[in-house]
Design an enzyme around this catalytic site. Structure first.
Site, PDB file in Angstrom:
ATOM      1  N   LYS A  14      -9.974  35.914  -0.728  1.00 31.76           N
ATOM      2  CA  LYS A  14      -9.422  37.206  -1.148  1.00 31.76           C
ATOM      3  C   LYS A  14     -10.154  38.386  -0.517  1.00 31.76           C
ATOM      4  O   LYS A  14      -9.516  39.387  -0.210  1.00 31.76           O
ATOM      5  CB  LYS A  14      -9.321  37.328  -2.669  1.00 31.76           C
ATOM      6  CG  LYS A  14     -10.604  37.289  -3.423  1.00 31.76           C
ATOM      7  CD  LYS A  14     -10.356  37.212  -4.935  1.00 31.76           C
ATOM      8  CE  LYS A  14     -11.592  36.773  -5.670  1.00 31.76           C
ATOM      9  NZ  LYS A  14     -12.790  37.573  -5.459  1.00 31.76           N
ATOM     10  N   ARG A  89     -11.065  40.558 -14.263  1.00 36.75           N
ATOM     11  CA  ARG A  89     -11.210  39.106 -14.344  1.00 36.75           C
ATOM     12  C   ARG A  89     -11.033  38.613 -15.771  1.00 36.75           C
ATOM     13  O   ARG A  89     -11.002  37.410 -15.991  1.00 36.75           O
ATOM     14  CB  ARG A  89     -12.618  38.711 -13.884  1.00 36.75           C
ATOM     15  CG  ARG A  89     -12.728  38.379 -12.396  1.00 36.75           C
ATOM     16  CD  ARG A  89     -14.215  38.243 -12.094  1.00 36.75           C
ATOM     17  NE  ARG A  89     -14.537  37.322 -11.056  1.00 36.75           N
ATOM     18  CZ  ARG A  89     -14.791  37.671  -9.783  1.00 36.75           C
ATOM     19  NH1 ARG A  89     -14.644  38.923  -9.396  1.00 36.75           N
ATOM     20  NH2 ARG A  89     -15.158  36.774  -8.906  1.00 36.75           N
ATOM     21  N   ARG A 128     -19.188  27.597   3.212  1.00 31.18           N
ATOM     22  CA  ARG A 128     -19.646  28.986   3.281  1.00 31.18           C
ATOM     23  C   ARG A 128     -21.124  29.082   2.901  1.00 31.18           C
ATOM     24  O   ARG A 128     -21.869  29.889   3.464  1.00 31.18           O
ATOM     25  CB  ARG A 128     -18.803  29.856   2.338  1.00 31.18           C
ATOM     26  CG  ARG A 128     -19.168  31.313   2.396  1.00 31.18           C
ATOM     27  CD  ARG A 128     -18.154  32.176   1.667  1.00 31.18           C
ATOM     28  NE  ARG A 128     -18.436  32.265   0.245  1.00 31.18           N
ATOM     29  CZ  ARG A 128     -17.674  32.920  -0.623  1.00 31.18           C
ATOM     30  NH1 ARG A 128     -16.565  33.524  -0.217  1.00 31.18           N
ATOM     31  NH2 ARG A 128     -17.981  32.986  -1.895  1.00 31.18           N
ATOM     32  N   ARG A 134     -25.265  32.432   0.428  1.00 34.86           N
ATOM     33  CA  ARG A 134     -25.027  33.163  -0.824  1.00 34.86           C
ATOM     34  C   ARG A 134     -25.625  32.378  -1.972  1.00 34.86           C
ATOM     35  O   ARG A 134     -25.408  31.177  -2.090  1.00 34.86           O
ATOM     36  CB  ARG A 134     -23.522  33.338  -1.050  1.00 34.86           C
ATOM     37  CG  ARG A 134     -23.077  34.764  -0.919  1.00 34.86           C
ATOM     38  CD  ARG A 134     -21.600  34.908  -1.093  1.00 34.86           C
ATOM     39  NE  ARG A 134     -21.161  34.765  -2.479  1.00 34.86           N
ATOM     40  CZ  ARG A 134     -20.001  35.261  -2.926  1.00 34.86           C
ATOM     41  NH1 ARG A 134     -19.209  35.925  -2.129  1.00 34.86           N
ATOM     42  NH2 ARG A 134     -19.651  35.094  -4.190  1.00 34.86           N
ATOM     43  N   ARG A 145     -17.888  28.713 -11.652  1.00 31.29           N
ATOM     44  CA  ARG A 145     -17.070  29.893 -11.328  1.00 31.29           C
ATOM     45  C   ARG A 145     -15.582  29.538 -11.349  1.00 31.29           C
ATOM     46  O   ARG A 145     -14.753  30.333 -11.803  1.00 31.29           O
ATOM     47  CB  ARG A 145     -17.492  30.475  -9.966  1.00 31.29           C
ATOM     48  CG  ARG A 145     -18.827  31.225 -10.070  1.00 31.29           C
ATOM     49  CD  ARG A 145     -19.525  31.377  -8.737  1.00 31.29           C
ATOM     50  NE  ARG A 145     -18.760  32.107  -7.770  1.00 31.29           N
ATOM     51  CZ  ARG A 145     -18.821  31.896  -6.449  1.00 31.29           C
ATOM     52  NH1 ARG A 145     -19.615  30.958  -5.966  1.00 31.29           N
ATOM     53  NH2 ARG A 145     -18.107  32.619  -5.642  1.00 31.29           N
TER      54      ARG A 145
HETATM   55  P1  AMP Z   1     -16.874  37.723  -6.033  1.00 29.73           P
HETATM   56  O1  AMP Z   1     -17.480  38.162  -4.750  1.00 29.73           O
HETATM   57  O2  AMP Z   1     -15.612  38.471  -6.379  1.00 29.73           O
HETATM   58  O3  AMP Z   1     -16.681  36.225  -6.125  1.00 29.73           O
HETATM   59  O4  AMP Z   1     -17.925  38.103  -7.191  1.00 29.73           O
HETATM   60  C1  AMP Z   1     -19.231  37.562  -7.194  1.00 29.73           C
HETATM   61  C2  AMP Z   1     -19.840  37.629  -8.584  1.00 29.73           C
HETATM   62  O5  AMP Z   1     -19.915  39.007  -9.005  1.00 29.73           O
HETATM   63  C3  AMP Z   1     -19.062  36.930  -9.693  1.00 29.73           C
HETATM   64  O6  AMP Z   1     -19.321  35.539  -9.754  1.00 29.73           O
HETATM   65  C4  AMP Z   1     -19.568  37.677 -10.922  1.00 29.73           C
HETATM   66  O7  AMP Z   1     -20.879  37.261 -11.276  1.00 29.73           O
HETATM   67  C5  AMP Z   1     -19.683  39.105 -10.413  1.00 29.73           C
HETATM   68  N1  AMP Z   1     -18.404  39.851 -10.620  1.00 29.73           N
HETATM   69  C6  AMP Z   1     -17.576  40.339  -9.665  1.00 29.73           C
HETATM   70  N2  AMP Z   1     -16.504  40.955 -10.218  1.00 29.73           N
HETATM   71  C7  AMP Z   1     -16.664  40.843 -11.567  1.00 29.73           C
HETATM   72  C8  AMP Z   1     -15.897  41.241 -12.692  1.00 29.73           C
HETATM   73  N3  AMP Z   1     -14.720  41.874 -12.558  1.00 29.73           N
HETATM   74  N4  AMP Z   1     -16.387  40.972 -13.931  1.00 29.73           N
HETATM   75  C9  AMP Z   1     -17.557  40.329 -14.098  1.00 29.73           C
HETATM   76  N5  AMP Z   1     -18.314  39.899 -13.086  1.00 29.73           N
HETATM   77  C10 AMP Z   1     -17.896  40.143 -11.829  1.00 29.73           C
END
Ligand code: AMP
Length: 192
Positions: A14, A89, A128, A134, A145
């Protein structure tokens, strides 16, 4: 002017698609994950708080996340529209976003969901992890996740489906192919 969301399980691409779509539509892409990672890197108070949750694959609490999104959406570059990546989310975040937008008499035009099979996602994310290092890309955290996505974020998708603004796109395939699918799906929405 487009105000849209991109929702997808971890590893569905995404972030990559969000950047391409935002370029094509001329709107800013806002990734909550990227904002958190930048804060972690800069060791800001927000980053120090968020890191604990991110490393475990948990959601950062709404009290932190919602305020951060509200502040970001009040910036000037958002006036021409936005593409939010990774937020909301949870259904509580959906309500919070509704309030932010309603305060300015705004609403979302389209919500795009990228779909992909869990095992394909785990394989991609493990790949990745090797490339980027990461800290939340190891198998136990990846599976956690994904579980959170199914438990919490699918309810978010259902809410937007009820509102009639959801469009789903198969996220499996070459990056260019998926971008084409996504752009077609958005165009189809905008002419309806
Ligand atoms: P992402 O890069 O979108 O996979 O986000 C990485 C991490 O950031 C997630 O696993 C959460 O720990 C945190 N995170 C990102 N967006 C949110 C959200 N809307 N609500 C809560 N935690 C978030």
């Amino acid at each position: 002017m487009t105000r849209m969301l991109i929702i997808g399980p971890p590893g569905s691409g995404k972030g990559t698609q969000a950047e391409r779509i935002s370029e094509r539509l001329g709107v800013v892409a806002i990734s909550t994950g990227d904002i958190f990672r930048a804060n972690v890197k800069g060791e800001t108070p927000l980053g120090i708080e968020a890191k604990k949750y991110m490393d475990a694959g948990d959601f950062v609490p709404d009290s932190v996340t919602n305020n951060m999104v509200r502040d970001r959406l009040s910036e000037e570059d958002v006036e021409r529209g936005f593409l939010l990546d990774g937020y909301p989310r949870t259904t509580a975040q959906v309500e919070y976003l509704d309030q932010i937008l309603a305060a300015d008499d705004e609403k979302l035009d389209v919500v795009l969901q990228l779909t992909a099979d869990d095992e394909e996602l785990v394989a991609r994310l493990l790949g990745r992890a090797k490339e980027t290092g990461r800290s939340d890309d190891n198998e136990a955290v990846i599976r956690h996740r994904l579980d959170l996505y199914h438990e919490q974020t699918e309810a978010v998708v259902a809410k937007y489906a009820e509102r009639g603004i959801l469009t789903q796109v198969d996220g499996i395939g070459a990056i260019d192919e998926v971008t084409e699918r996504v752009l077609k799906a958005i165009e189809a929405r905008q002419t309806v």
